[in-house]
Design an enzyme around this catalytic site. Structure first.
Site, PDB file in Angstrom:
ATOM      1  CG  ASP A 182      -0.165  -0.039   2.531  1.00  0.00           C
ATOM      2  OD1 ASP A 182      -0.728   0.395   3.543  1.00  0.00           O
ATOM      3  OD2 ASP A 182       1.006  -0.482   2.527  1.00  0.00           O
ATOM      4  CD  GLU A 183       5.712   1.037   1.788  1.00  0.00           C
ATOM      5  OE1 GLU A 183       6.502   0.618   0.921  1.00  0.00           O
ATOM      6  OE2 GLU A 183       5.969   1.040   3.001  1.00  0.00           O
TER       7      GLU A 183
END
Length: 589
Positions: free
Chosen positions: A498-499
């Site tokens: 989720d980066e």
């Protein structure tokens, strides 16, 4: 006096036949050269793409296992003595186990400790908030399992084992007891979920410097098998991870565990996988690895596989300082790369023959056109082989050569693109950032630019409460928001999980970059549209955005990423009133 023999050929025939023969010979030569050039182009591109793919597998292995060392250090930091009894330090041990299993909850959701008195304590994380404490304070009693909520939640007894669990006889304990540093156990089948697991262990000393016990953490290898299975290879290509003894860890072509007639599970070796290409490739790699040192890897090999096929393969050895040693392999039949090259060369010869009969000039132009495209394809292939994935193929045809060119372009694009979000992937972003730094150094663009490191808040709860399919939709929505939030000249990529990362190609000042960051944080905080956020409650998704300005915060790609990553964690945990785990994120992940 005898007369010289007369030629039976007319003048027209004398002039035409040699010329036509020459053109036909030229067509044959050009066809042969075209085939050689195409073969070399394919070999160059295939070697590069295979090495890139085996490198991606190695990176996946590293990301999967690298957190295990930090987990052990969080339970017992280096130099911290172990208590003589678990009961005397139970509260602190429980707290450290909770923290340790919070670092990399996937896959390191289980950490435990056993001592020479036969005592045991372990913490299994069911989720971000739920835990299960497994405890025994006497060597001759069974373990008791307690459920609790939160780091200091009240313990509720859930069950008690009927058999006495003695940690001192377990393989992880014996491995940690005999090793002075971190060590890995052999990969084994977990009896609970039937999947492959590896355990990392380390001995712990008491205040007198004597051996007191062993701390360990389990890592499920299912994630690695899933990653290998979804790699975008060719139609008949395979990828797998194997131990030096030949036992499979992960494979895109076959199972790694077989069910026995008695109902038990058994690990499969590459030779027993039932997949001829996999078995033949491992045999070739095994014989080659014996003569290679680590510095000589990764390597590519071309060999004759099942059915006489020519196989292109790449392989590497993944090692760490705790004794882990796995082999990563990718193999693709040459026919998958070649596609219509051979048929096109035959067609070129036919065109040359027709051209010789109809019009030599037209024939030569056609041959020149064909060989020109092949030369451009070969030139582009050499550029790709040298690591330039941005190099255009620049061949626009609708026949097999065009199909081959589009295949190369598709493979380039897959190597640069994140499959889920359609954004650029981590490797593409780092190449773009390196290029931007290089452009500045060449004084081609001396203006400053900025790197933004975006990490979503509470994304784990989206997966836990809404499911992974919903998580994928959210990631896709966030990617679209980021694309729309920046300029067309800026570059957005998915870094990992989720980066996300953003390269602001040019900023006039730090204040301008701060405004962009504030805008992105505002955009991320908006309600989700792709899924129903009701199960998430009042907790908004949002995200923390770290920022690094070139050259004030770093003059290299790695230093910029490190700075932005560190600032992101400072902002993320600072907003929560917590202390960031800076030690664990001092370098880009």
């Amino acid at each position: 006096m005898s007369q010289p023999a007369r030629s039976a050929l007319s003048l027209r025939q004398v002039l035409i036949v040699p010329y036509v023969a020459l053109v036909l010979l030229l067509a044959i030569v050009i066809g042969a050269l075209s085939y050689v050039a195409g073969s070399r182009a394919v070999a160059t591109v295939s070697d590069h793409l295979l090495i890139e793919t085996v490198g991606r597998i190695g990176q996946a292995v590293d990301r999967h296992v690298v957190g295990s060392g930090a987990v052990l250090e969080a339970v017992f930091p280096n130099g911290m003595p172990a208590p003589a009894s678990i009961g005397s330090d139970l509260a602190n041990l429980r707290t450290r186990l909770w923290i340790a299993t919070s670092l990399h909850i996937d896959p390191n959701n289980y950490a435990y400790y056993g001592n020479r008195a036969g005592q045991f304590i372990g913490l299994w994380r069911n989720s971000l908030d739920d835990g299960e404490l497994r405890l025994k304070l006497k060597g001759d009693e069974p373990r008791t399992f307690f459920n609790f909520q939160g780091i200091n939640g009240e313990l509720h007894e859930a069950s008690r084992e009927t058999k006495v669990y003695d940690p001192r006889v377990r393989p992880w304990y014996k491995a940690g007891e005999s090793a002075k540093l971190h060590t890995w156990t052999a990969v084994y089948i977990d009896y609970r979920h039937g999947g492959l697991v590896a355990t990392r262990a380390r001995r712990v000393l008491n205040a007198a410097g004597e051996f007191e016990g062993v701390v360990a953490t389990d890592i499920s290898l299912k994630g690695l098998n899933d990653f290998v299975s979804t790699l975008a290879l060719s139609k008949n290509g395979i990828a797998f991870i194997v131990e030096p003894n030949g036992d499979l860890i992960a494979s895109s072509a076959s199972a790694n565990i077989a069910r026995q007639p008695d109902g038990s599970n058994k690990r499969l070796a590459a030779a027993d996988s039932g997949h001829p290409l996999l078995a033949a490739t491992y045999s070739e790699v095994r014989d080659t690895l014996a003569s290679l040192k680590q510095a000589q890897l990764p390597q590519t090999r071309t060999f004759t596989g099942p059915g006489g096929q020519t196989i292109h393969a790449a392989f590497d050895r993944v090692k760490d300082d705790a004794g882990l040693e796995w082999i990563t392999v990718v193999a693709v039949p040459a026919s998958d790369f070649m596609q219509g090259v051979t048929a096109n060369v035959v067609r070129t010869g036919l065109v040359g023959g027709i051209a010789a009969l109809l019009a030599v000039v037209l024939g030569l132009r056609i041959l020149g056109w064909v060989t020109g495209d092949l030369r451009r394809l070969s030139k582009s292939a050499r550029a790709i082989g040298d690591g330039d994935l941005e190099s255009p193929v620049d061949v626009h045809r609708n026949d097999e050569i065009g199909q081959l060119a589009r295949t190369f372009e598709t493979m380039q694009e897959r190597l640069r693109t994140d499959r889920l979000t359609g954004l650029a992937n981590r490797e593409a972003f780092m190449r773009r950032l390196d290029g931007r730094v290089g452009r500045h150094r060449r004084a081609a663009d001396i203006g400053p630019f900025a790197v933004l490191f975006v990490d979503l808040n509470h994304f784990k709860q989206v997966n836990d409460r809404l499911g992974h399919d919903a998580g994928d939709k959210v990631l896709t929505e966030i990617a679209e928001r980021l694309r729309e939030a920046v300029r067309a000249s800026d570059f957005v990529a998915r870094y990992a999980g989720d980066e996300f990362v953003v390269l602001l190609d040019r900023v006039e000042s730090r204040e301008q970059a701060e405004r962009v960051r504030a805008h992105i944080e505002h955009v991320l905080a908006q309600p989700l549209r792709s899924v129903d956020p009701t199960p998430l409650g009042e907790q908004a998704l949002g995200g923390a955005v770290g920022m690094a300005i070139f050259p004030d915060d770093g003059d290299e790609a790695e230093s910029l990423m490190r700075f932005a990553d560190h600032e992101m964690y400072t902002r993320k945990f600072g907003a929560r009133g917590e202390t960031p785990w800076a030690d664990y994120h001092a370098t880009p992940r």
